[in-house]
Design a protein around this motif. Structure first.
Motif, PDB file in Angstrom:
ATOM      1  N   TRP A 139       3.045  -6.319   2.699  1.00  0.00           N
ATOM      2  CA  TRP A 139       3.308  -6.891   1.373  1.00  0.00           C
ATOM      3  C   TRP A 139       1.995  -7.471   0.860  1.00  0.00           C
ATOM      4  N   TYR A 187       1.071  -8.508  -2.006  1.00  0.00           N
ATOM      5  CA  TYR A 187       1.087  -9.311  -3.239  1.00  0.00           C
ATOM      6  C   TYR A 187       1.204 -10.815  -2.988  1.00  0.00           C
ATOM      7  N   ASP A 188       1.174 -11.232  -1.718  1.00  0.00           N
ATOM      8  CA  ASP A 188       1.372 -12.646  -1.418  1.00  0.00           C
ATOM      9  C   ASP A 188       0.052 -13.400  -1.616  1.00  0.00           C
ATOM     10  N   PRO A 210       3.937  -0.795  -2.715  1.00  0.00           N
ATOM     11  CA  PRO A 210       4.813  -1.723  -1.985  1.00  0.00           C
ATOM     12  C   PRO A 210       5.828  -2.400  -2.913  1.00  0.00           C
ATOM     13  N   SER A 211       5.429  -2.628  -4.158  1.00  0.00           N
ATOM     14  CA  SER A 211       6.328  -3.320  -5.091  1.00  0.00           C
ATOM     15  C   SER A 211       7.526  -2.465  -5.476  1.00  0.00           C
ATOM     16  N   ARG A 263      10.383  -6.504  -0.359  1.00  0.00           N
ATOM     17  CA  ARG A 263       9.333  -7.069   0.484  1.00  0.00           C
ATOM     18  C   ARG A 263       9.635  -6.782   1.957  1.00  0.00           C
ATOM     19  N   LEU A 309       6.832  -8.648   9.196  1.00  0.00           N
ATOM     20  CA  LEU A 309       6.157  -9.619   8.325  1.00  0.00           C
ATOM     21  C   LEU A 309       6.229 -11.030   8.901  1.00  0.00           C
ATOM     22  N   ALA A 349       9.889  -9.830  -7.917  1.00  0.00           N
ATOM     23  CA  ALA A 349       9.653  -9.550  -6.494  1.00  0.00           C
ATOM     24  C   ALA A 349      10.950  -9.166  -5.793  1.00  0.00           C
ATOM     25  N   THR A 371      -0.205  -8.327   7.640  1.00  0.00           N
ATOM     26  CA  THR A 371       0.875  -8.533   6.651  1.00  0.00           C
ATOM     27  C   THR A 371       0.503  -7.956   5.291  1.00  0.00           C
ATOM     28  N   THR A 398       6.328  -3.342  10.357  1.00  0.00           N
ATOM     29  CA  THR A 398       6.853  -4.093   9.213  1.00  0.00           C
ATOM     30  C   THR A 398       7.285  -5.511   9.583  1.00  0.00           C
TER      31      THR A 398
END
Lengths: 310, 829
Positions: free
Chosen positions: B734, B736-737, B463-464, B468, B704, A223, B730, B702
């Motif tokens: 990002w 992937y959270d 996004p990755s 982040r 976050l 990450a 969000t 952005t």
């Protein structure tokens, strides 16, 4: 393939065996933080481990020793200063308390240095080396020892400490991996919460905690888009699957004992059914799987009813 | 895996060199100063000895027939410059399309060099190098021999700038800009005002995307106003900036010096084509055909020019025309292959680029692209509705559940607004490594953009691929899709500023928090006169003068579009796109649709913008060239932050509120609202904190942490449904959270929105969480609560198959046992 399957089944069976009268003893050693940020992190990790040892693993106070650079930072948990003398004394005290078959968990955290047998973790005063720890552990030959060195540059502890009845975990592969490591927090989190409980049996094996922590560490580096500079190591993996912490205390009620035994047999049946899955047609497999799982679920419900747990 | 053949400097050995006669030095000095007439006069007076040099001057002046004769004289007389004359004749033959003659002459010279190079003078070594360069068009490895020959020339005569210049050009032609730069700089050490070296450095700067390319080429022309290559390069820069008048003027200037310059005719033809001047285009093509009956280079130049204006269909047509005349044109193959890829025709594009790479294995763009195509074989292709998604499997799992519906909605919205429906499916490629996206877009790593639209083919970073919180991938996808509509409806002729401006405007229209917002830096730059007027806005994209100008230009262009829509209506925007489609120039489009000249638009926009930001502009100081910011607003924010750091929250609050009143629209990094929200929260004033934090979350795409804070505040205030909104925001920053998606699922379950709960649980599972069994168990629970008993049972059985001891899952299975038997799935958890 068949041979590998047999090994895996046998490991699984050992893992679900109740600990019985086996006792757990815990020694937590936190090294010098160097900066407030690390000092705080080391203390928090030690506190989490100590609290779980007491509350979840039912470790007696006399079998729980927490050493850190400054006991005043958390006087309710830290039992002494993590000097070489105190560490030696702690091992000696525990060696007098343990019984054959008990489990000793040693968790060492801090900033590492040195190489080979001279590898060490920075403690207040002179630093004990890996060789010193090996010498102190020699008094636990009839116990299962889980020794975790979560410090940077800890990899060389493995060849120095490994041996029969021992699980050695280090945060890094070698002494050369000396950058800051993040292994300690996820490993302790894995060992003390349900997050790492891969088979959901309510007990956390060292292997489960290790696998959870290595995944979490890899994810964190990914990450952050940074090159992973720590690679944890565990030895030996077969023993690590059998050493577990937590779970309900075994009941003395004969009805419960019978139901638990019955459930274990059914779980073995599930494992064997899964092993045959590729040779079965899917409908038959699914039907049989559901039948067995329902039987297991009914046993669990019955156990809870007898025990009065929700 | 293709391996690049690396150019390396061969070892050189110092050797003897001899002083050229004074007259040669004088003539060359005249040539370098651009005094070609005087140089020619002197050379004509030099007899046979200077025949080859005379030929060179005549070539510079476009007198090719006379140049032939001069070279022939040099050859027949076996003069000292015989080999230079032979090399020059070979180059002329190649230029005229007589490839066989060119290769024959080059082979003769190369063969002589291989046998007797020890007897060669420095100029002879250069001549041999030129021969090897020609042979390199057939045998790529000949480039190494060329480099060796040029190096030998330098070894013989360290002052031979011609050899060093050719070394620089050779490196640059083989995509090695650092060594090219070093070679040109070496020339400038000897001759600080050498125009060809400055031109070489300009080409290097252009290659490296540096912003001093224009300055360097102008410097080159200042030293030598007759340098045709510099005029041609300048014409190309103007063409890329869509300044067709300037481009045409430069091309004509080049032709005024050398009417036989194929490069100049090609540029003039490209300019005429893009400007819609068919008569001029026909004239340029005819001139090119007179020079070379098979003018592949002309069509390759046109193909390259139109592809830069995103006219992909035309690019394919012209590249094919070039290839019909010369199947070995690497430039044309490159344009064709790249354009085929950009059109989504991957197999054809790969095949074409394979051909180009075989001819020119030094080409980094083609090599990188072919490597990427190899890697893309592991991507997953998913067709959903009007879109075809191509992404690494992990990204497809994680992103498509939310991206596909978003783009479907965007498609409908944009089709209605622009009264245009693009061909479907629209292909969107998603890259989890920014370098891959960059290669897909420009053939090289290092592109700063987040996404790109080739019309019906879009590509973007996952996004990755970034850190982040770096960007909003939802607004990026919307932005790129907007290009599909604006490019499509304008026949790919909308100028960059308009297409980008509309894309940013559509981001803001899609979600209030999306798209660029006003910043201190932008207003400071505007007040400092560092933002281009509407009439020159395209330059802000194509030739930015300072770091950050491109970003400012995006926002500025979006404001221009906003103003046009506000004052003239959306129909005017549509009409503008259609006018561009019809081939009209910007000034005509403005006149026809907006009833304004470009200059009037400049004035109109300036007034509109100053009115829009009249409050903020009073408190912001104009920035200078360094981009420093200041003014009352900045001072107040800094003072407030300092007070807060000194634990003086009441004073800080007062100061920050004053700052906020000065620039109410500001929501970016360091906005007063962020600090005011923190002060209110710390005082336990949750509603006050919420009131402030929404000023950020509703205007910063952005933010976050601010969104997470808003969610916490709303949840604490009992607004469960409201807390979901910032959390959902969000996920566009990002996605992937796992924690955020799990929280969304919990909140959704609490308000009885089981569909969202199930969707979020599925997303958690797609993200491959560390505790996958728990995630699947939670999915089973959500399905059960949503009434999908069969689905819940399927999932819980998958959980228990892997973990029979999982007591909570056992309980769920017992609860579900009365439900119908689900369809069991083959794979296990």
């Amino acid at each position: 393939m068949r041979r590998a399957l047999a090994l895996s089944l046998s490991a699984g069976l050992v893992a679900v065996m109740p600990a019985g009268a086996q006792q757990t003893h815990v020694l937590v050693i936190s090294g010098l933080g160097g900066t407030p940020q690390y000092r705080k992190a080391f203390i928090e990790t030690a506190a989490l481990l100590a609290d779980s040892a007491r509350a979840r693993w039912h470790v007696a106070d006399s079998s729980l020793i927490v050493l850190a650079e400054d006991p005043a930072l958390d006087p309710s948990r830290i039992t002494g200063r993590s000097t070489r003398e105190e560490v030696a004394s702690a091992f000696l005290r525990l060696s007098r308390r343990v019984k054959p078959g008990d489990v000793l968990l040693v968790f060492l955290n801090g900033h590492g240095g040195g190489e080979g047998a001279a590898s060490r973790v920075n403690l207040p005063g002179p630093d004990p080396t890996a060789a010193d720890y090996a010498s102190w552990l020699s008094g636990f030959s009839r116990q299962t020892v889980v020794f975790v060195n979560a410090a940077s540059g800890s990899g060389d502890f493995v060849p120095v400490l490994r041996g029969p009845g021992r699980v050695i975990v280090t945060a890094t592969k070698t002494a050369i991996e000396r950058n800051e490591v993040m292994f300690a927090a996820p490993f302790v989190r894995g060992l003390t919460t349900g997050a790492a409980d891969a088979d959901k049996d309510g007990r956390l094996s060292v292997m489960e905690a290790f696998e959870y922590a290595t995944r979490e560490v890899a994810n964190a580096y990914e990450a952050a888009h940074t090159l992973q500079t720590e690679h944890a190591v565990l030895s030996d993996s077969a023993l690590a699957r059998t050493v577990a912490f937590g779970g309900a205390r075994p009941s003395d009620d004969p009805r419960v004992v019978a139901l638990v035994g019955d459930r274990q047999r059914l779980e073995t049946d599930v494992a064997m059914l899964r092993a045959r899955k590729s040779g079965m047609d899917s409908v038959t497999y699914a039907r049989e799987l559901e039948r067995l799982l329902l039987l297991i679920a009914e046993r669990s419900r019955a156990i809870r009813a007898i025990s009065g747990t929700p | 895996m293709r391996r690049m053949i690396l150019m390396c400097m061969l070892a050189t050995t110092p050797g003897a060199w001899r002083q050229p006669p004074d007259v040669r030095i004088q003539i060359r000095a005249l040539v370098d100063a651009g005094q070609l007439g005087e140089a020619e006069r002197m050379a004509r007076g030099g007899g046979v000895v200077l025949a080859s040099l005379l030929g060179d001057i005549l070539v510079e002046r476009g007198k090719l027939a006379e140049a032939d004769s001069a070279y022939q004289v040099a050859l027949n007389a076996d003069a000292t410059a015989r080999r230079s004359a032979e090399a020059a004749l070979a180059e002329l033959a190649l230029e005229r399309g007589n490839r066989n003659d060119a290769l024959r002459r080059a082979e003769t010279l190369a063969s002589e060099y291989e046998r007797t190079s020890s007897q060669f003078s420095a100029d002879d070594h250069v001549a041999a190098g030129r021969a090897f360069v020609i042979l390199g068009s057939r045998t790529p490895d000949a480039a190494r021999s060329a480099l060796r020959a040029f190096d030998d020339a330098v070894a013989h005569d360290a002052r031979n700038v011609d050899a060093r210049l050719r070394i620089g050009s050779l490196f640059l032609d083989r995509y090695n800009s650092p060594d090219a730069k070093a070679a040109f700089n070496e020339v400038l050490k000897q001759q600080p005002r050498n125009a060809r070296a400055l031109l070489g450095l300009s080409r290097v700067a252009d290659f490296e995307g540096k912003d001093d390319a224009m300055g360097l080429v102008r410097a080159s022309l200042a030293e030598n106003p007759s340098l045709v290559g510099a005029h041609v390069l300048l014409a190309r820069f103007h063409l890329e900036a869509e300044h067709y008048d300037s481009s045409s003027a430069e091309a004509r200037a080049a032709l005024g010096i050398n009417a036989s310059s194929m490069a100049a005719w090609s540029l003039l033809g490209a300019t005429a084509l893009l400007a819609g001047d068919s008569a001029q285009y026909a004239a340029a093509l005819a001139a090119a055909r007179r020079l070379n009956p098979r003018p592949a280079a002309f069509f390759a130049e046109i193909a390259d020019a139109v592809v830069k204006q995103r006219r992909y269909g035309d690019a394919v047509r012209f590249a094919r025309e070039a290839l019909a005349l010369d199947s070995t044109s690497v430039r044309a193959l490159g344009v064709l292959g790249t354009t085929e890829l950009r059109s989504g025709n991957l197999d054809a594009g790969r095949a074409t680029l394979e051909k180009a790479f075989a001819l020119d294995p030094f080409n980094l763009w083609h090599k990188n692209t072919l490597d990427l195509l190899d890697e893309m074989r592991g991507f997953r292709t998913v067709d959903r509705g009007r879109f075809r998604f191509v992404a690494p499997p992990k990204e497809a799992e994680a992103l498509l559940p939310s991206l596909a519906p978003l783009l479907e909605a965007a498609f409908d919205t944009l089709a209605r607004l622009y009264q245009y429906v693009p061909p479907v499916p629209v292909r969107l490629e998603i890259y989890s490594r920014h370098a891959d996206f960059s290669v897909r877009t420009v053939g090289l790593a290092g592109l700063g953009a987040l996404g790109v639209s080739f019309g019906p083919v879009l590509a973007m970073d996952a996004p990755s691929a970034r850190d982040r919180g770096d960007f909003n991938w939802g607004s990026t996808a919307w932005h790129e899709l907007t290009h599909t509509f604006t490019l499509g409806s304008s026949g790919n002729r909308a100028p960059r500023w308009l297409s980008e401006g509309l894309s940013v405007l559509e981001e803001r229209r899609a979600r209030s928090e999306w798209g660029a917002g006003v910043t201190v830096e932008f207003l400071a730059a505007y007040l400092g006169g560092r933002i281009r007027p509407v009439s020159r806005l395209n330059d802000g994209f194509v030739r930015p003068r300072y770091e950050g100008e491109t970003i400012f230009s995006y926002y500025d262009a979006s404001l221009v579009c906003e103003m046009i829509e506000q004052q003239n209506g959306m129909s005017a925007i549509v009409a503008m796109l259609q006018a561009y489609r019809d081939g009209l120039e910007t000034s005509v489009v403005f006149a026809r649709v907006l009833r304004s000249t470009p200059e009037q638009m400049d004035v109109r926009f300036d007034a509109w913008l100053r009115a829009k930001f009249s409050v903020a502009m009073k408190s912001i100081a104009a920035s200078d060239e360094k981009g420093s910011t200041g003014g009352a607003f900045v001072s107040a924010v800094r003072a407030g932050a300092d007070m807060l750091a000194r634990q003086q929250p009441d004073s800080a609050r007062e100061t920050l509120l004053r700052a906020q009143a000065m620039f109410p629209e500001y929501a970016s990094s360091g906005a007063p609202a962020l600090l005011l929200a923190a002060i209110a929260r710390d005082k336990g004033d949750l509603r006050g904190a919420l009131e402030q934090i929404v000023r950020v979350t509703q205007h910063d795409e952005t933010s976050l942490e601010a969104n997470l804070l808003e969610a916490d505040l709303r949840e604490k205030l009992g607004d469960v449904a409201g807390a979901m909104i910032p959390l959902q925001r969000t996920t566009w920053i990002w996605p992937y959270d796992v924690g955020v998606h799990a929280r969304l699922a919990e909140l959704a379950a609490r308000i009885g929105d089981h569909a969202v709960a199930v969707s979020e649980r599925r997303t958690v599972l797609a993200l491959n969480p560390t505790d996958a069994l728990e995630a699947r168990y939670q999915l089973a629970r959500a399905l059960a609560e949503a009434g999908d008993t069969a689905g819940a049972r399927t999932e819980v059985l998958r959980v228990l198959e892997a973990a029979p001891s999982f007591e909570r899952a056992q309980s769920l299975l017992l609860d579900l046992r009365t439900a119908p038997t689900p369809d069991h799935q083959e794979d296990s958890a």
